[in-house]
Motif scaffolding. Sequence first.
Motif, PDB file in Angstrom:
ATOM      1  N   ILE A 118       8.244  10.367  -0.226  1.00 19.84           N
ATOM      2  CA  ILE A 118       8.155   8.898  -0.219  1.00 19.84           C
ATOM      3  C   ILE A 118       7.661   8.418   1.146  1.00 19.84           C
ATOM      4  O   ILE A 118       6.775   7.555   1.232  1.00 19.84           O
ATOM      5  CB  ILE A 118       9.535   8.274  -0.571  1.00 19.84           C
ATOM      6  CG1 ILE A 118       9.858   8.506  -2.043  1.00 19.84           C
ATOM      7  CG2 ILE A 118       9.567   6.781  -0.223  1.00 19.84           C
ATOM      8  CD1 ILE A 118      11.296   8.183  -2.427  1.00 19.84           C
ATOM      9  N   HIS A 119       8.211   8.984   2.221  1.00 18.25           N
ATOM     10  CA  HIS A 119       7.817   8.575   3.574  1.00 18.25           C
ATOM     11  C   HIS A 119       6.335   8.853   3.821  1.00 18.25           C
ATOM     12  O   HIS A 119       5.610   8.002   4.355  1.00 18.25           O
ATOM     13  CB  HIS A 119       8.662   9.309   4.618  1.00 18.25           C
ATOM     14  CG  HIS A 119       8.276   8.978   6.029  1.00 18.25           C
ATOM     15  ND1 HIS A 119       8.850   7.936   6.726  1.00 18.25           N
ATOM     16  CD2 HIS A 119       7.331   9.506   6.858  1.00 18.25           C
ATOM     17  CE1 HIS A 119       8.275   7.847   7.919  1.00 18.25           C
ATOM     18  NE2 HIS A 119       7.360   8.795   8.021  1.00 18.25           N
ATOM     19  N   THR A 123      -0.438  12.962  -4.021  1.00 25.20           N
ATOM     20  CA  THR A 123       0.976  13.260  -4.311  1.00 25.20           C
ATOM     21  C   THR A 123       1.260  14.740  -4.106  1.00 25.20           C
ATOM     22  O   THR A 123       2.204  15.114  -3.384  1.00 25.20           O
ATOM     23  CB  THR A 123       1.362  12.826  -5.736  1.00 25.20           C
ATOM     24  OG1 THR A 123       1.284  11.386  -5.813  1.00 25.20           O
ATOM     25  CG2 THR A 123       2.788  13.242  -6.076  1.00 25.20           C
ATOM     26  N   SER A 151      12.741  12.135  -0.356  1.00 26.63           N
ATOM     27  CA  SER A 151      12.608  11.087   0.660  1.00 26.63           C
ATOM     28  C   SER A 151      11.451  11.390   1.614  1.00 26.63           C
ATOM     29  O   SER A 151      10.767  10.480   2.094  1.00 26.63           O
ATOM     30  CB  SER A 151      13.926  10.891   1.428  1.00 26.63           C
ATOM     31  OG  SER A 151      14.313  12.076   2.071  1.00 26.63           O
ATOM     32  N   ARG A 207       4.072   6.523   1.740  1.00 28.23           N
ATOM     33  CA  ARG A 207       4.166   5.137   2.211  1.00 28.23           C
ATOM     34  C   ARG A 207       3.417   4.942   3.528  1.00 28.23           C
ATOM     35  O   ARG A 207       2.852   3.878   3.783  1.00 28.23           O
ATOM     36  CB  ARG A 207       5.640   4.758   2.371  1.00 28.23           C
ATOM     37  CG  ARG A 207       5.865   3.280   2.692  1.00 28.23           C
ATOM     38  CD  ARG A 207       7.332   2.988   2.859  1.00 28.23           C
ATOM     39  NE  ARG A 207       8.059   3.076   1.613  1.00 28.23           N
ATOM     40  CZ  ARG A 207       9.345   3.398   1.506  1.00 28.23           C
ATOM     41  NH1 ARG A 207      10.044   3.715   2.586  1.00 28.23           N
ATOM     42  NH2 ARG A 207       9.938   3.444   0.331  1.00 28.23           N
ATOM     43  N   ASN A 208       3.413   5.961   4.384  1.00 27.88           N
ATOM     44  CA  ASN A 208       2.820   5.822   5.719  1.00 27.88           C
ATOM     45  C   ASN A 208       1.425   6.426   5.840  1.00 27.88           C
ATOM     46  O   ASN A 208       0.847   6.425   6.926  1.00 27.88           O
ATOM     47  CB  ASN A 208       3.754   6.458   6.757  1.00 27.88           C
ATOM     48  CG  ASN A 208       5.037   5.664   6.932  1.00 27.88           C
ATOM     49  OD1 ASN A 208       5.050   4.652   7.616  1.00 27.88           O
ATOM     50  ND2 ASN A 208       6.096   6.102   6.273  1.00 27.88           N
ATOM     51  N   ARG A 230       2.708   4.944  -4.685  1.00 27.03           N
ATOM     52  CA  ARG A 230       4.104   5.297  -4.418  1.00 27.03           C
ATOM     53  C   ARG A 230       4.417   6.625  -5.093  1.00 27.03           C
ATOM     54  O   ARG A 230       3.740   7.029  -6.034  1.00 27.03           O
ATOM     55  CB  ARG A 230       5.044   4.206  -4.962  1.00 27.03           C
ATOM     56  CG  ARG A 230       4.947   2.920  -4.175  1.00 27.03           C
ATOM     57  CD  ARG A 230       5.851   1.842  -4.762  1.00 27.03           C
ATOM     58  NE  ARG A 230       5.754   0.619  -3.980  1.00 27.03           N
ATOM     59  CZ  ARG A 230       6.464   0.364  -2.900  1.00 27.03           C
ATOM     60  NH1 ARG A 230       7.337   1.253  -2.461  1.00 27.03           N
ATOM     61  NH2 ARG A 230       6.318  -0.773  -2.247  1.00 27.03           N
ATOM     62  N   TYR A 231       5.485   7.251  -4.612  1.00 23.83           N
ATOM     63  CA  TYR A 231       5.894   8.507  -5.251  1.00 23.83           C
ATOM     64  C   TYR A 231       6.435   8.201  -6.638  1.00 23.83           C
ATOM     65  O   TYR A 231       7.252   7.284  -6.811  1.00 23.83           O
ATOM     66  CB  TYR A 231       6.980   9.199  -4.422  1.00 23.83           C
ATOM     67  CG  TYR A 231       7.535  10.433  -5.104  1.00 23.83           C
ATOM     68  CD1 TYR A 231       6.747  11.575  -5.243  1.00 23.83           C
ATOM     69  CD2 TYR A 231       8.811  10.451  -5.640  1.00 23.83           C
ATOM     70  CE1 TYR A 231       7.226  12.704  -5.881  1.00 23.83           C
ATOM     71  CE2 TYR A 231       9.311  11.575  -6.277  1.00 23.83           C
ATOM     72  CZ  TYR A 231       8.504  12.702  -6.397  1.00 23.83           C
ATOM     73  OH  TYR A 231       8.983  13.820  -7.040  1.00 23.83           O
ATOM     74  N   GLY A 275      -0.580   1.968   1.327  1.00 27.00           N
ATOM     75  CA  GLY A 275       0.461   1.414   0.451  1.00 27.00           C
ATOM     76  C   GLY A 275       0.076   1.313  -1.017  1.00 27.00           C
ATOM     77  O   GLY A 275       0.830   0.776  -1.831  1.00 27.00           O
TER      78      GLY A 275
END
Length: 300
Positions: free
Chosen positions: A219-220, A29, A216, A223-224, A233-234, A230
């Motif tokens: 998050i991107h 993170t 955002s 996620r990637n 998550r943030y 996967g």
Amino acid sequence: MSHDYRIAPRRVSFDWRTTPLHWIPDEPTATHVINVLHLLLPAGERWFVKVFKEALPLVRDEELLRDVKGFMGQEATHSLQHSYVLDHLAAQGLDTGPYLRRVDFLFDVLLGEKPPFGLRLSPEEWLRFRLSVIAAVEQFTAVLGNWVLDADGLDAAGPDPVMLDLLRWHGAEEVEHRAVAFDMYEHCGGEDPARYARRLLGMAITAPVLAYLWRSGTIHLLRNDPRLAGRLRYSMREHNRAIGKGLLPTWRELGGAVPRYFRRSYHPSKEGSLRRAVDYLATSPAARSAAGAIGRAALS
């Protein structure tokens, strides 16, 4: 800026071959919150240079003109170096393309040479507004630059030294030229009270847009991220945990930048320590290795 101080771009050289995807070990993170810089800065700093180029004919002060040209050189170098990190992320299987297309749309279309949505603004007024946005963004880059120079928590986490040097080299130059965009806006922004009102408007728009882009972008990336597949998550919980470890700036450090900027008497020369920034720039491994390479080339 002092009369005898010169802002100038530095040659730097970073070798990304051994930098891991999670360059802060076991901290995906915090790694990706900081990695959003690489998503925003290549396009953003190219845009800064473009807008300043448009405004250069309005500058009537030789000293400011010299500082602005130095600023433009530094920003162009930052843009290029962060774009190399994007190549490094892509080589490790992290696709940033969809997010970058949104960033390009923001700078090329929404903040391009003509006002979007058929807004009826004169070319002069549109230029002044974009200069106010750059001044507002530079308020945050100075705060972030000052933070990363003193971020002992990052050192303690055992990060990749090349990435840490990139961030500190860039952060130090942001502190070094912290007042240039503000001075440029004040010089070209017309008469008060409209100039002051537009400065407030620039920040009122910039701060929430930056917060949205950062969230955002994180998050991107999470996620990637092919290594996470996967699984993560943030979350604000993870973000705050990283703040607690000193891996990210506090919300107060970031949020406090706004009310300071809103003061009518404000000037960014109060942000950070120029001495601290210049000391780091004198010892940055990337700047020294580039200087060494130039020296070796001259001798060969």
